[in-house]
Design a protein around this motif. Sequence first.
Motif, PDB file in Angstrom:
ATOM      1  N   ALA A 144      -0.203   2.639  -9.971  1.00  0.00           N
ATOM      2  CA  ALA A 144       0.176   3.515  -8.899  1.00  0.00           C
ATOM      3  C   ALA A 144       0.770   5.014  -9.185  1.00  0.00           C
ATOM      4  N   ALA A 145       1.671   4.566 -10.521  1.00  0.00           N
ATOM      5  CA  ALA A 145       2.533   5.605 -11.191  1.00  0.00           C
ATOM      6  C   ALA A 145       1.529   6.626 -11.691  1.00  0.00           C
ATOM      7  N   ALA A 146       0.254   6.057 -12.329  1.00  0.00           N
ATOM      8  CA  ALA A 146      -0.438   7.102 -13.188  1.00  0.00           C
ATOM      9  C   ALA A 146      -1.138   7.925 -11.950  1.00  0.00           C
ATOM     10  N   GLN A 147      -1.420   7.664 -10.818  1.00  0.00           N
ATOM     11  CA  GLN A 147      -2.109   8.434  -9.731  1.00  0.00           C
ATOM     12  C   GLN A 147      -1.198   9.287  -9.128  1.00  0.00           C
ATOM     13  N   ALA A 148      -0.007   8.535  -8.863  1.00  0.00           N
ATOM     14  CA  ALA A 148       1.022   9.596  -8.016  1.00  0.00           C
ATOM     15  C   ALA A 148       1.859  10.387  -8.891  1.00  0.00           C
ATOM     16  N   CYS A 149       2.222  10.225 -10.185  1.00  0.00           N
ATOM     17  CA  CYS A 149       3.006  10.835 -10.889  1.00  0.00           C
ATOM     18  C   CYS A 149       2.918  10.444 -12.447  1.00  0.00           C
ATOM     19  N   PRO A 150       1.843  11.191 -12.780  1.00  0.00           N
ATOM     20  CA  PRO A 150       1.159  10.791 -14.207  1.00  0.00           C
ATOM     21  C   PRO A 150       1.963  11.254 -15.260  1.00  0.00           C
ATOM     22  N   GLU A 151       2.908  12.043 -15.228  1.00  0.00           N
ATOM     23  CA  GLU A 151       3.839  12.653 -16.073  1.00  0.00           C
ATOM     24  C   GLU A 151       5.172  11.986 -16.196  1.00  0.00           C
ATOM     25  N   ALA A 152       5.472  11.025 -15.340  1.00  0.00           N
ATOM     26  CA  ALA A 152       6.755  10.471 -15.068  1.00  0.00           C
ATOM     27  C   ALA A 152       7.270   9.577 -16.187  1.00  0.00           C
ATOM     28  N   HIS A 153       8.317   9.370 -16.503  1.00  0.00           N
ATOM     29  CA  HIS A 153       8.868   8.551 -17.470  1.00  0.00           C
ATOM     30  C   HIS A 153       8.933   6.918 -16.707  1.00  0.00           C
ATOM     31  N   LEU A 154       8.453   5.974 -17.380  1.00  0.00           N
ATOM     32  CA  LEU A 154       8.618   4.521 -16.827  1.00  0.00           C
ATOM     33  C   LEU A 154       9.517   3.717 -17.581  1.00  0.00           C
ATOM     34  N   CYS A 155      10.525   3.215 -16.877  1.00  0.00           N
ATOM     35  CA  CYS A 155      11.561   2.166 -17.520  1.00  0.00           C
ATOM     36  C   CYS A 155      11.186   0.862 -16.860  1.00  0.00           C
ATOM     37  N   ILE A 156      10.667  -0.002 -17.403  1.00  0.00           N
ATOM     38  CA  ILE A 156      10.389  -1.238 -17.181  1.00  0.00           C
ATOM     39  C   ILE A 156      11.491  -2.540 -17.433  1.00  0.00           C
ATOM     40  N   ILE A 157      11.769  -2.998 -16.525  1.00  0.00           N
ATOM     41  CA  ILE A 157      12.855  -4.195 -16.797  1.00  0.00           C
ATOM     42  C   ILE A 157      12.307  -5.483 -16.381  1.00  0.00           C
ATOM     43  N   SER A 158      11.396  -5.434 -15.629  1.00  0.00           N
ATOM     44  CA  SER A 158      10.343  -6.882 -15.254  1.00  0.00           C
ATOM     45  C   SER A 158      10.152  -7.680 -16.613  1.00  0.00           C
TER      46      SER A 158
ATOM     47  N   ASP B  70       0.734  -1.047   0.079  1.00  0.00           N
ATOM     48  CA  ASP B  70      -0.166  -0.114  -0.165  1.00  0.00           C
ATOM     49  C   ASP B  70       0.933   1.371   0.059  1.00  0.00           C
ATOM     50  N   ALA B  71       2.148   1.142   0.090  1.00  0.00           N
ATOM     51  CA  ALA B  71       2.925   2.430  -0.008  1.00  0.00           C
ATOM     52  C   ALA B  71       3.559   2.700  -1.432  1.00  0.00           C
ATOM     53  N   ALA B  72       3.149   1.942  -2.292  1.00  0.00           N
ATOM     54  CA  ALA B  72       3.626   2.252  -3.771  1.00  0.00           C
ATOM     55  C   ALA B  72       3.456   3.619  -4.199  1.00  0.00           C
ATOM     56  N   ALA B  73       2.329   4.128  -4.136  1.00  0.00           N
ATOM     57  CA  ALA B  73       1.716   5.460  -4.659  1.00  0.00           C
ATOM     58  C   ALA B  73       2.604   6.473  -3.700  1.00  0.00           C
ATOM     59  N   ALA B  74       2.727   6.430  -2.435  1.00  0.00           N
ATOM     60  CA  ALA B  74       3.457   7.290  -1.817  1.00  0.00           C
ATOM     61  C   ALA B  74       5.046   7.378  -2.179  1.00  0.00           C
ATOM     62  N   ALA B  75       5.426   6.259  -2.524  1.00  0.00           N
ATOM     63  CA  ALA B  75       6.964   6.339  -2.759  1.00  0.00           C
ATOM     64  C   ALA B  75       7.159   7.045  -4.403  1.00  0.00           C
ATOM     65  N   MET B  76       5.948   6.968  -5.148  1.00  0.00           N
ATOM     66  CA  MET B  76       6.252   7.677  -6.449  1.00  0.00           C
ATOM     67  C   MET B  76       5.717   8.814  -6.585  1.00  0.00           C
ATOM     68  N   GLU B  77       5.094   9.447  -5.517  1.00  0.00           N
ATOM     69  CA  GLU B  77       4.736  10.708  -5.566  1.00  0.00           C
ATOM     70  C   GLU B  77       5.852  11.697  -5.701  1.00  0.00           C
ATOM     71  N   GLY B  78       5.257  12.300  -6.870  1.00  0.00           N
ATOM     72  CA  GLY B  78       6.139  13.661  -7.489  1.00  0.00           C
ATOM     73  C   GLY B  78       7.335  12.942  -8.280  1.00  0.00           C
ATOM     74  N   ALA B  79       7.427  11.557  -8.745  1.00  0.00           N
ATOM     75  CA  ALA B  79       8.762  11.177  -9.474  1.00  0.00           C
ATOM     76  C   ALA B  79       8.722  11.712 -10.788  1.00  0.00           C
ATOM     77  N   ASP B  80       9.865  11.939 -11.201  1.00  0.00           N
ATOM     78  CA  ASP B  80      10.326  12.084 -12.723  1.00  0.00           C
ATOM     79  C   ASP B  80      10.413  10.871 -13.289  1.00  0.00           C
ATOM     80  N   ILE B  81      11.071   9.835 -12.888  1.00  0.00           N
ATOM     81  CA  ILE B  81      11.297   8.582 -13.197  1.00  0.00           C
ATOM     82  C   ILE B  81      11.053   7.505 -12.346  1.00  0.00           C
TER      83      ILE B  81
END
Length: 218
Positions: free
Chosen positions: A147-161, A104-115
């Motif tokens: 979670a990223a869409a909610q917390a940092c909708p303009e961030a760049h997502l780099c997916i390694i999974s 449940d902490a994912a959105a808080a971690a991503m809040e305001g992230a650029d990447i």
Amino acid sequence: FASPTLSPTFASVHSPLVTMMSTSSTLLRAGVRAGTRAMSTAGGLNVCVAGAAGGIGQPLSLLLKASGKFDRLSLFDIVNTPGVAADCSHVCTAGEVEGFVGADAAAAAMEGADIVVIPAGVPRKPGMTRDDLFNTNASIVAGLAKAAAQACPEAHLCIISNPVNSTVPIAAEALKKMGVYDARKVMGVTTLDVVRAKTFYAEKKGLDVAGVDVPVIG
């Protein structure tokens, strides 16, 4: 987001993670130059690693902290993140490090992230098919993308999974459902496959791996 400046000790091991970071950095620089979005200028560069306590996430977080190229590094995972964050915070480079633990902490971690860098998920195990891997990791990546869409909708997502050729579209669909999808900001990090292909080919042919180029598509 410049490539990390690493010590000779780091550089000498030729870690695939070093190459991976260089590649994601290049992609992000290109994205910003293309006008996708100037990184936060008032608050500096904020980076989040989702899956920071895993086998890729831990060294990746260390490399990011060693780079000194950000103002805030948020480390998220469902377990063990506070310890990883504490260790990374001891690296004597600029940048604040904070750990977030629990689903449940994912959105808080991503809040305001650029990447947002996503190495979260399980590795492929012996006997596991790509379908098995997808069934497990797809839901993880989809949840993190939401979670990223909610917390940092303009961030760049780099997916390694892995499987990355499937998890990237999954993330894209999750972002589309949230109304924040931008194709210029969602990317898969696949350099590890290229590094391995170069190494295997060079060993087979008796060549200097530094002079080998083996593109990997798909």
